[in-house]
Design an enzyme around this catalytic site. Structure first.
Site, PDB file in Angstrom:
ATOM      1  N   SER A  59     -14.395   3.473 -17.698  1.00 46.42           N
ATOM      2  CA  SER A  59     -14.640   3.898 -19.067  1.00 46.42           C
ATOM      3  C   SER A  59     -13.937   5.233 -19.269  1.00 46.42           C
ATOM      4  O   SER A  59     -14.258   6.210 -18.590  1.00 46.42           O
ATOM      5  CB  SER A  59     -16.155   4.035 -19.280  1.00 46.42           C
ATOM      6  N   LYS A  64     -11.765   0.572 -20.563  1.00 48.04           N
ATOM      7  CA  LYS A  64     -12.511   0.722 -21.818  1.00 48.04           C
ATOM      8  C   LYS A  64     -12.230   2.109 -22.379  1.00 48.04           C
ATOM      9  O   LYS A  64     -12.314   3.098 -21.657  1.00 48.04           O
ATOM     10  CB  LYS A  64     -13.994   0.522 -21.508  1.00 48.04           C
ATOM     11  N   LYS A 107     -12.986   5.032 -25.215  1.00 49.62           N
ATOM     12  CA  LYS A 107     -13.925   5.527 -26.215  1.00 49.62           C
ATOM     13  C   LYS A 107     -13.162   5.774 -27.503  1.00 49.62           C
ATOM     14  O   LYS A 107     -12.046   6.321 -27.479  1.00 49.62           O
ATOM     15  CB  LYS A 107     -14.561   6.832 -25.719  1.00 49.62           C
ATOM     16  N   ASP A 145     -15.137   1.279 -27.005  1.00 51.68           N
ATOM     17  CA  ASP A 145     -16.564   1.578 -27.178  1.00 51.68           C
ATOM     18  C   ASP A 145     -16.707   2.678 -28.220  1.00 51.68           C
ATOM     19  O   ASP A 145     -16.242   3.795 -28.024  1.00 51.68           O
ATOM     20  CB  ASP A 145     -17.166   2.028 -25.830  1.00 51.68           C
ATOM     21  N   GLU A 193     -17.258  -2.618 -28.236  1.00 53.32           N
ATOM     22  CA  GLU A 193     -18.629  -2.261 -27.848  1.00 53.32           C
ATOM     23  C   GLU A 193     -19.290  -1.374 -28.897  1.00 53.32           C
ATOM     24  O   GLU A 193     -18.724  -0.360 -29.319  1.00 53.32           O
ATOM     25  CB  GLU A 193     -18.567  -1.542 -26.487  1.00 53.32           C
ATOM     26  N   ASP A 195     -24.559  -2.508 -26.764  1.00 54.94           N
ATOM     27  CA  ASP A 195     -25.055  -1.582 -25.753  1.00 54.94           C
ATOM     28  C   ASP A 195     -26.333  -0.933 -26.314  1.00 54.94           C
ATOM     29  O   ASP A 195     -27.449  -1.434 -26.067  1.00 54.94           O
ATOM     30  CB  ASP A 195     -23.941  -0.548 -25.445  1.00 54.94           C
ATOM     31  N   LYS A 251     -27.727  -1.982 -19.323  1.00 57.76           N
ATOM     32  CA  LYS A 251     -28.019  -0.757 -18.572  1.00 57.76           C
ATOM     33  C   LYS A 251     -29.475  -0.878 -18.168  1.00 57.76           C
ATOM     34  O   LYS A 251     -30.361  -0.929 -19.027  1.00 57.76           O
ATOM     35  CB  LYS A 251     -27.793   0.484 -19.433  1.00 57.76           C
ATOM     36  N   GLY A 271     -22.836   1.832 -17.387  1.00 62.96           N
ATOM     37  CA  GLY A 271     -23.052   3.006 -16.544  1.00 62.96           C
ATOM     38  C   GLY A 271     -23.506   4.183 -17.378  1.00 62.96           C
ATOM     39  O   GLY A 271     -23.335   4.199 -18.608  1.00 62.96           O
ATOM     40  N   LEU A 305     -22.761   7.431 -16.038  1.00 59.84           N
ATOM     41  CA  LEU A 305     -22.148   8.497 -15.229  1.00 59.84           C
ATOM     42  C   LEU A 305     -23.053   8.834 -14.043  1.00 59.84           C
ATOM     43  O   LEU A 305     -23.294  10.005 -13.750  1.00 59.84           O
ATOM     44  CB  LEU A 305     -21.918   9.746 -16.095  1.00 59.84           C
TER      45      LEU A 305
END
Ligand code: OSB
Ligand code: MG
Length: 378
Positions: free
Chosen positions: A144, A170, A172, A197, A222, A247, A271, A299, A301
């Site tokens: 990501s 992915k 952002k 995302d 996303e 998400d 998640k 995830g 992080l």
């Protein structure tokens, strides 16, 4: 029935909460903000000489979720642990029913529930993935990538990650940083699996952005719209062919069922902490499977404790898309577990150096990083 399993019951004797000050190797920018110097909370559950580990997923600031490390700490000490300390549990189902009066606070409940699963697996001398019902131990992973300063930086970062073997990239996005960078990346990387995302940054009136992204052969888009707006996601999905991946909108198996029933999305980012722990995550997975919708492991992080949990979760049958469980050393100079969970050519092996989540705590490093501790006893 009960008698047979009685010997596996675990008494909740003692819980350690440890907050660690940690620094990401990169500044991670999303549509809701940026983070680099951050903190993580590790939970250690003690029972009959064994230790179960988990990591609070929530960030220090309520940008992604309304929960934070601090709210999770409070929810654990004031609402969750008082309900379970000194009690005996055989299954996560029993545990969750005692925690049913605690509405929401899923990431706080998950922190406890996940440590319980680790402990349970250790009691049975099984790797967690076997207890969860997994079917594989090699996990293809993606990366990501945060919002960069420019298009050239974005392309360079993408190329670096392709060379490292990541199975999908992915990106952002946010209003004003979407079509142009993605068009440029697609042009440079015609054959790479790409996704975006938005972390809820858009509204249905931004349809033009999604119609343009729809031309770029993305695997999914996303969470384009508001975290609490399944209806508009369904309206958007009807207007584009790229699948929407949800998400932030998914907090439970029931959310999953409603979302898939109205075609608000066709892929689910699971998640584990957002949905209250492994048991509910497995139910989300099962609902998605019943609808024919693939899932992947998101995830937050994580340090090695959370990353290990995520890898065990990713072994279930319907995790057919690469997840965000990238190499630990991509995020951190040092990690708080042994072994370090790094991917090899885009594949993470599920840690199995011992039962449960299969990693050991590096207590020396934890002591160096600790900025707050609390111990809760019966
Ligand atoms: O939306 O998936 C997200 C990180 C923090 C909060 C939300 C998200 C993310 C990521 C990075 O995309 C996932 C990771 O690499 O751990
Ligand atoms: Mg996301």
């Amino acid at each position: 029935m009960l008698d047979e399993t009685q010997e596996d019951c675990m008494r909740i004797e003692r819980v350690e909460l440890i907050e660690l000050a940690v620094k990401l190797r990169f500044r991670f920018e999303t549509s809701f903000g940026a983070e680099q110097e951050t903190s993580k909370v590790i939970l250690v559950l003690h029972s009959e000489g064994l230790e179960g580990y988990s990591e609070v997923a929530a960030a220090p600031y309520p940008g992604y979720s309304s929960e934070t490390g601090a709210t999770c700490w409070l929810a654990l000490t004031d609402y969750i642990l008082p309900r379970v300390m000194g009690r005996e549990y055989d299954t996560a189902d029993q545990l969750l029913s005692d925690l049913a009066p605690v509405r929401g606070n899923n990431m706080a409940v998950a922190a406890f529930e996940m440590a319980f699963w680790d402990l349970k697996a250790k009691t049975l001398n099984l790797p967690l993935w076997q207890l969860l019902g997994g079917v594989r131990t090699s996990i293809p992973v993606g990366a990501s990538l945060g919002i960069q300063d420019g298009i050239n930086e974005t392309i360079e970062l993408a190329q670096n990650h392709i060379e490292l073997g990541y199975r999908r990239l992915k990106f952002k996005i946010k209003p004003g940083w979407d079509i142009a960078p993605l068009k440029a990346v697609r042009q440079e990387l015609p054959d790479t699996v790409l996704t975006v995302d938005a972390n809820s940054a858009y509204r249905l009136t931004d349809i033009r952005v999604f119609q343009s992204l729809d031309e770029l052969d993305l695997d999914y888009i996303e969470q384009p719209l508001a975290h609490d707006d399944l209806l508009d996601h369904a309206r958007l999905q009807a207007l584009i062919t790229t699948p929407i991946c949800l998400d932030e909108s998914i907090h439970s198996p029931a959310d999953t069922r409603k979302a898939l029933q109205i075609d608000a999305g066709r892929v689910i980012n699971v998640k584990v902490a957002r949905v209250r722990g492994h048991l509910e995550a497995r139910r989300v997975h099962d609902v998605a499977l019943a609808f024919g919708a693939p899932v992947w492991c998101g995830g937050m992080l994580e340090l090695g404790v959370g990353r290990a949990h995520n890898l065990h979760l990713s072994t279930l049958e319907n995790y057919t898309l690469p997840g965000d469980t990238a190499s630990a050393s991509r995020y951190w100079e040092d990690d708080v577990v042994y072994p370090i969970l790094d991917a090899n050519d885009g594949i993470q092996q599920v840690p199995e150096e011992g039962p449960g989540i299969g990693v050991m705590l590096n207590r020396d490093l934890i002591d160096t990083l600790a900025i707050r501790r609390e111990e809760i006893r019966v």
